[in-house]
Design a protein around this motif. Sequence first.
Motif, PDB file in Angstrom:
ATOM      1  N   LEU A 186       0.861  -1.282   0.208  1.00  8.22           N
ATOM      2  CA  LEU A 186      -0.062   0.043   0.047  1.00  8.22           C
ATOM      3  C   LEU A 186       0.830   1.245  -0.144  1.00  8.22           C
ATOM      4  O   LEU A 186       0.580   2.071  -0.753  1.00  8.22           O
ATOM      5  CB  LEU A 186      -0.972  -0.016   1.194  1.00  8.22           C
ATOM      6  CG  LEU A 186      -1.817   1.205   1.517  1.00  8.22           C
ATOM      7  CD1 LEU A 186      -2.744   1.315   0.367  1.00  8.22           C
ATOM      8  CD2 LEU A 186      -2.438   1.188   2.799  1.00  8.22           C
ATOM      9  N   ARG A 187       1.929   1.190   0.821  1.00 10.45           N
ATOM     10  CA  ARG A 187       2.719   2.475   0.879  1.00 10.45           C
ATOM     11  C   ARG A 187       3.710   2.707  -0.296  1.00 10.45           C
ATOM     12  O   ARG A 187       3.993   3.591  -0.598  1.00 10.45           O
ATOM     13  CB  ARG A 187       3.492   2.564   2.494  1.00 10.45           C
ATOM     14  CG  ARG A 187       2.432   2.502   3.608  1.00 10.45           C
ATOM     15  CD  ARG A 187       3.298   2.632   4.644  1.00 10.45           C
ATOM     16  NE  ARG A 187       4.195   3.900   4.783  1.00 10.45           N
ATOM     17  CZ  ARG A 187       3.829   5.037   5.048  1.00 10.45           C
ATOM     18  NH1 ARG A 187       2.216   5.495   5.289  1.00 10.45           N
ATOM     19  NH2 ARG A 187       4.556   6.063   5.060  1.00 10.45           N
ATOM     20  N   ASN A 188       4.103   1.349  -0.831  1.00  8.30           N
ATOM     21  CA  ASN A 188       4.692   1.698  -1.923  1.00  8.30           C
ATOM     22  C   ASN A 188       3.787   2.345  -3.230  1.00  8.30           C
ATOM     23  O   ASN A 188       4.508   3.350  -3.862  1.00  8.30           O
ATOM     24  CB  ASN A 188       5.198   0.288  -2.633  1.00  8.30           C
ATOM     25  CG  ASN A 188       6.624   0.183  -2.249  1.00  8.30           C
ATOM     26  OD1 ASN A 188       7.552   0.599  -2.962  1.00  8.30           O
ATOM     27  ND2 ASN A 188       6.881  -0.840  -1.291  1.00  8.30           N
ATOM     28  N   VAL A 189       2.616   1.937  -3.310  1.00  5.44           N
ATOM     29  CA  VAL A 189       1.529   2.435  -4.217  1.00  5.44           C
ATOM     30  C   VAL A 189       1.273   3.983  -4.049  1.00  5.44           C
ATOM     31  O   VAL A 189       1.403   4.962  -4.556  1.00  5.44           O
ATOM     32  CB  VAL A 189       0.406   1.743  -4.506  1.00  5.44           C
ATOM     33  CG1 VAL A 189      -0.572   2.526  -5.400  1.00  5.44           C
ATOM     34  CG2 VAL A 189       0.796   0.125  -5.110  1.00  5.44           C
ATOM     35  N   ALA A 222      -5.386   4.227  -4.363  1.00  5.94           N
ATOM     36  CA  ALA A 222      -4.210   3.092  -4.141  1.00  5.94           C
ATOM     37  C   ALA A 222      -4.752   1.869  -3.930  1.00  5.94           C
ATOM     38  O   ALA A 222      -4.555   0.655  -4.672  1.00  5.94           O
ATOM     39  CB  ALA A 222      -3.615   3.505  -2.890  1.00  5.94           C
ATOM     40  N   ASP A 223      -5.977   1.579  -3.281  1.00  7.25           N
ATOM     41  CA  ASP A 223      -6.632   0.208  -3.180  1.00  7.25           C
ATOM     42  C   ASP A 223      -7.315  -0.051  -4.730  1.00  7.25           C
ATOM     43  O   ASP A 223      -7.245  -1.195  -5.159  1.00  7.25           O
ATOM     44  CB  ASP A 223      -7.890   0.370  -2.313  1.00  7.25           C
ATOM     45  CG  ASP A 223      -7.520   0.309  -0.700  1.00  7.25           C
ATOM     46  OD1 ASP A 223      -6.303  -0.291  -0.573  1.00  7.25           O
ATOM     47  OD2 ASP A 223      -7.826   0.937   0.235  1.00  7.25           O
ATOM     48  N   LEU A 231      -3.903  -7.671  -6.106  1.00 11.22           N
ATOM     49  CA  LEU A 231      -3.080  -7.896  -4.827  1.00 11.22           C
ATOM     50  C   LEU A 231      -3.757  -7.569  -3.461  1.00 11.22           C
ATOM     51  O   LEU A 231      -3.077  -7.003  -2.548  1.00 11.22           O
ATOM     52  CB  LEU A 231      -1.770  -7.161  -4.774  1.00 11.22           C
ATOM     53  CG  LEU A 231      -0.694  -7.914  -5.890  1.00 11.22           C
ATOM     54  CD1 LEU A 231       0.527  -6.964  -6.179  1.00 11.22           C
ATOM     55  CD2 LEU A 231      -0.344  -9.314  -5.459  1.00 11.22           C
ATOM     56  N   SER A 232      -5.110  -7.371  -3.664  1.00 13.60           N
ATOM     57  CA  SER A 232      -5.887  -6.670  -2.454  1.00 13.60           C
ATOM     58  C   SER A 232      -5.541  -7.297  -1.088  1.00 13.60           C
ATOM     59  O   SER A 232      -5.352  -6.926  -0.271  1.00 13.60           O
ATOM     60  CB  SER A 232      -7.413  -6.957  -2.592  1.00 13.60           C
ATOM     61  OG  SER A 232      -7.630  -5.948  -3.738  1.00 13.60           O
ATOM     62  N   MET A 285       4.879  -6.772   3.253  1.00 12.82           N
ATOM     63  CA  MET A 285       6.125  -5.825   2.890  1.00 12.82           C
ATOM     64  C   MET A 285       6.715  -6.881   1.401  1.00 12.82           C
ATOM     65  O   MET A 285       6.436  -7.906   1.405  1.00 12.82           O
ATOM     66  CB  MET A 285       7.362  -6.131   3.777  1.00 12.82           C
ATOM     67  CG  MET A 285       6.981  -5.553   5.200  1.00 12.82           C
ATOM     68  SD  MET A 285       6.340  -3.756   5.010  1.00 12.82           S
ATOM     69  CE  MET A 285       7.799  -2.910   5.495  1.00 12.82           C
ATOM     70  N   PRO A 286       7.609  -5.981   0.581  1.00 12.86           N
ATOM     71  CA  PRO A 286       7.865  -6.680  -0.748  1.00 12.86           C
ATOM     72  C   PRO A 286       8.407  -7.820  -0.643  1.00 12.86           C
ATOM     73  O   PRO A 286       8.310  -8.925  -1.288  1.00 12.86           O
ATOM     74  CB  PRO A 286       8.752  -5.717  -1.205  1.00 12.86           C
ATOM     75  CG  PRO A 286       8.475  -4.380  -0.645  1.00 12.86           C
ATOM     76  CD  PRO A 286       7.930  -4.483   0.750  1.00 12.86           C
TER      77      PRO A 286
END
Length: 347
Positions: free
Chosen positions: A95-98, A114-115, A123-124, A130-131
């Motif tokens: 989420l934070r990456n997007v 973003a959602d 990828l919901s 984390m990556p």
Amino acid sequence: MRHLEVRGLTKRFAADSPPAVDDAAFTLDPSEILGIVGPSGCGKTTTLRMIAGFERPDSGEILLDDRSIVDLPPEKRRIGLVFQDYALFPNRSVLRNVLFALHRTPRHDRLSRADELIAMVGLSRERDRMPQELSGGQQQRVALARALAAEPQLLLLDEPFSNLDAALRDSTRRDIRALLKRARVSTILVTHDQDEALSFCDTVAVMHDGRIEQTGSPESVYLQPRTSFVAQFLGRANLLSGRATGDAADTDLGRIAIATPATGDVTLSLRPEHLTLRAVDGDAPDGCTEEQLACVGEIVSREFRGHDITYRVRFRETDFLVHTDYSIDHAPGTRVYLIPRRPAVVL
Ligand code: ADP
Ligand code: MG
């Protein structure tokens, strides 16, 4: 109106070496996916870097919606990039990456946007991971969601699937192609993988030593290659020399039909699947000329691939590749007739 138009694009890194990109020209329509395919070192990445603005061309023009972008810095071009190594922020969730890339979206809309993007790349459920908790294919989809978050007018993909293992690569490619088509994003994919270019792209440009040798639909570049490089790069090809007289040519395989009329000395390409074979001691093949019945070779190797089989057949000191379906099954050493099934392409 063309969405992107590239003309005469040339880049030389050193005065005494040949140009990395040499007079490249191509166009891209809105929502089209163009593939630039060629072997390693042929100039693909350099071409993308010039379009993105990380490299300045020595000459040539790059027009986006009819406006030259050559003098714009990368951040003013609104071009999204996705590379082989996804370059996600390792200490931020999906989420934070997007979210980080949604700088064009008003602040109060960012979370829902973003959602939406995360759902679009499927990828919901992984939204708060984390990556390093994701597979390679999932990381690549996050990279794509992040590139799309910036609302690019053009998306550039540089070998984005080459770090994925074979099974994941196929499904990721299919998903991403469907997604780009739904989102109607104009895209250039750069790859050294001919199967990927043919299956992923609407149009394919084949690059060789900095030059684009042929551009067209996947079917046309595969079935009507204009040069021996294109014929051999986009799949396996049997090259034959011959003397053409109209719509046929005399070759080592006898007199065979050719796809476009020609006269004089020619080089011909026959794909392995456009040749078939019959065992000499089985039923004589129908509709063959005397001359074709004289084309008897010997199977020197057989590569079984489940649904089909590729043979190497030696005939008059030349090896021909022949691709048949699984039902034509012979052991090495078998003597076979070599029979063209389609007209050969004149290179
Ligand atoms: P590809 O992406 O098709 O593998 P590249 O565009 O990376 O090819 O490279 C094309 C050619 O340009 C290669 O010969 C490469 O060595 C050379 N090249 C690429 N970038 C640079 C650079 N920054 N400086 C010097 N030579 C470069
Ligand atoms: Mg490259």
